[in-house]
Scaffold this active site. Structure first.
Site, PDB file in Angstrom:
ATOM      1  N   ASN A  24       1.063  -1.127  -0.054  1.00  0.00           N
ATOM      2  CA  ASN A  24      -0.027  -0.103   0.024  1.00  0.00           C
ATOM      3  C   ASN A  24       0.905   1.354  -0.042  1.00  0.00           C
ATOM      4  OD1 ASN A  24      -1.757   1.872   0.322  1.00  0.00           O
ATOM      5  ND2 ASN A  24      -2.579   1.082   2.501  1.00  0.00           N
ATOM      6  N   ARG A  66      -2.695  -2.194  -3.171  1.00  0.00           N
ATOM      7  CA  ARG A  66      -4.250  -1.429  -3.045  1.00  0.00           C
ATOM      8  C   ARG A  66      -3.781  -0.489  -3.899  1.00  0.00           C
ATOM      9  NH1 ARG A  66      -6.311   1.091   2.621  1.00  0.00           N
ATOM     10  NH2 ARG A  66      -8.073   1.805   1.797  1.00  0.00           N
ATOM     11  N   HIS A 101     -12.755   2.973   0.461  1.00  0.00           N
ATOM     12  CA  HIS A 101     -12.773   2.048   1.544  1.00  0.00           C
ATOM     13  C   HIS A 101     -13.507   0.616   0.983  1.00  0.00           C
ATOM     14  CE1 HIS A 101     -12.611   5.446   4.633  1.00  0.00           C
ATOM     15  NE2 HIS A 101     -11.602   4.877   4.574  1.00  0.00           N
ATOM     16  N   ARG A 111     -10.082  15.864   6.898  1.00  0.00           N
ATOM     17  CA  ARG A 111     -10.722  16.002   5.895  1.00  0.00           C
ATOM     18  C   ARG A 111     -12.139  16.459   6.447  1.00  0.00           C
ATOM     19  NH1 ARG A 111     -10.115  10.563   2.948  1.00  0.00           N
ATOM     20  NH2 ARG A 111      -8.408  10.173   4.519  1.00  0.00           N
ATOM     21  N   GLU A 145      -8.047  -5.028   5.333  1.00  0.00           N
ATOM     22  CA  GLU A 145      -7.997  -4.775   4.183  1.00  0.00           C
ATOM     23  C   GLU A 145      -6.885  -5.471   3.662  1.00  0.00           C
ATOM     24  OE1 GLU A 145      -8.238  -1.086   5.576  1.00  0.00           O
ATOM     25  OE2 GLU A 145      -9.552   0.070   4.102  1.00  0.00           O
TER      26      GLU A 145
END
Ligand code: AMP
Length: 403
Positions: A9, A95, A183, A242, A381
């Site tokens: 990732n 990813r 996600h 964010r 994940e």
């Protein structure tokens, strides 16, 4: 030793990795995990072996400091070779944040796929180029070994047009201005876990992935139908830094009336807003829960309020729910946030068991008699990427076949 896969990732200044045993049964078994952070600035390497939880840390000074993703990957590979000399790497899974409108599932990377992924960079300029740098570095380090791209967007491609578009002319939708959702690997993992536990549970569900990045996803018959994140991972819920949902006219105002540049507005909304910007204290929920200051309380209030709004909205999309799942660092760990999110939802058949909610490791936190089952689950994940990578590589090579 059997075949293994590496998951990667790659972010702007980091590469996270994990090593999995491909013969681990239903879910591949994690052997080690770690990352190089601060690439190009003050890099640090940290890894943990699953078997003995032994951690290794290393910082760098001078010439040995990795300056880019390729050099960071060399350090990771060096450690893997040293620690697991007999391991054969059969495939590498990446990813990748954006699969555009095209990719509805993971794909083995070839030059054609790579060209597509490069073309999606303008859709995710803060993430996609780094993911591609990780792919390039791994391609050089492991020539000829299958590489698989696993997308954050793919799981959401089942959502219907009305939940996939904005209210602007259709030509923009056709050009790729869509509600992609992110996600996706987390939602897919949770959906799989939930289905395994109770096939009925995935007929109508809302999953809340509440971490530093936060979003929610409505599931119907095991498939995604609507999400709070949309064109980018900026939309929907407020997050660590964010802003979440914001009226687009605020951006016009900041640029036209306040003289801010597009870069300044982007920096404000991605990095200086959310829990951190609102509280002025921290992006970390633990710090805010521990603080007595009013802005910290207001930031949590806003976070919880937006989640409650979206929960109502997503339950309307699915026409009620059988299950609600909390995951992500906040969802899995914050008793307070879970309790406040579901407070007063008895009208929707949701009743929480406060005792169960307070107990660590409790998977079901709804009260007996609650019409909706409420779960707390750890997402994974990396395991999802590893599983996809093994499956995609198996389709295209003879490796990974058990004797
Ligand atoms: P993630 O991005 O999924 O790793 O989640 C990171 C977020 O989870 C941060 O905001 C952490 O403060 C939050 N978090 C982790 N543990 C706890 C905890 N015990 N209570 C509240 N928030 C937590």
């Amino acid at each position: 030793m059997g075949d293994h896969v590496i998951t990667l990732n790659a972010g702007s200044s980091s590469i996270k990795f994990a090593l999995f045993d491909a013969d681990g049964g239903e879910w591949p078994k994690m052997v080690a995990t770690g990352q190089v952070e601060g690439i190009g600035v003050s890099p640090e390497f940290e890894v943990k072996r699953s078997v003995d939880k032994q951690k290794t840390k290393r910082s760098f000074s001078g010439d040995d400091a990795p300056k880019n993703h390729a050099e960071a990957l060399e350090i990771i590979i060096g450690w893997l070779n040293e620690s697991f000399p007999n391991v054969h790497i059969g495939a590498i899974g990446h990813r990748v944040v954006h699969g555009g409108p095209v990719y509805t599932e993971p794909v083995r990377i070839d030059p054609g796929v790579l060209a597509h992924l490069e073309a999606f960079s303008p859709l995710a300029p803060l993430h996609q180029p780094h993911n591609l740098a990780g792919i390039a570095a791994a391609g050089k380090a492991f020539p000829g070994i299958p590489q698989v791209a696993c997308f954050d967007t793919a799981f959401h491609r089942t959502q219907p047009f009305v939940n996939d578009t904005f209210g602007i002319p259709l030509e923009f939708y056709e050009q790729g201005v869509r509600r992609y959702g992110f996600h996706g690997l987390s939602y897919e993992y949770i959906t799989e876990r939930l289905r395994k536990r109770d096939p009925q549970a995935v007929s109508r569900a809302v999953v809340l992935h509440l971490g530093n990045g936060a979003s929610m996803c409505a599931i119907k018959d095991g498939q995604a139908v609507s999400s709070t994140m949309s064109f980018s991972p900026l939309d929907g819920l407020p997050m660590g830094t964010r802003c979440g949902q914001i009226d687009a006219a605020v951006l016009f105002y900041l640029i036209q009336q306040k003289g801010m540049s597009v870069e300044q507005v982007s920096d404000l909304l991605y990095k200086k807003s959310g829990l951190k910007g609102m509280s002025g204290i921290s992006s970390d929920m633990r710090d805010l829960e521990a603080s007595e200051k009013l802005p910290a309380r207001q930031a949590i209030d806003y976070f919880v309020t937006r989640i409650r709004r979206e929960l109502g909205a997503l339950m309307a999309v699915t026409g009620g729910v059988e299950s609600i799942v909390f995951t992500g660092g906040i969802g899995a760990n914050s008793q307070l946030v879970r309790e406040r999110v579901l407070d007063g939802f008895a009208w929707a058949g949701i009743v929480i068991d406060s005792g169960a909610n307070a107990r660590r490791g409790e998977e079901v936190i709804s009260a007996i008699g609650s019409a909706v089952r409420v779960y707390v689950m750890q997402t994974d994940e990396e395991a999802m990427i590893a599983r996809h990578t093994i499956a995609a590589a198996r389709l295209s090579t003879s490796r990974f076949q058990k004797a």
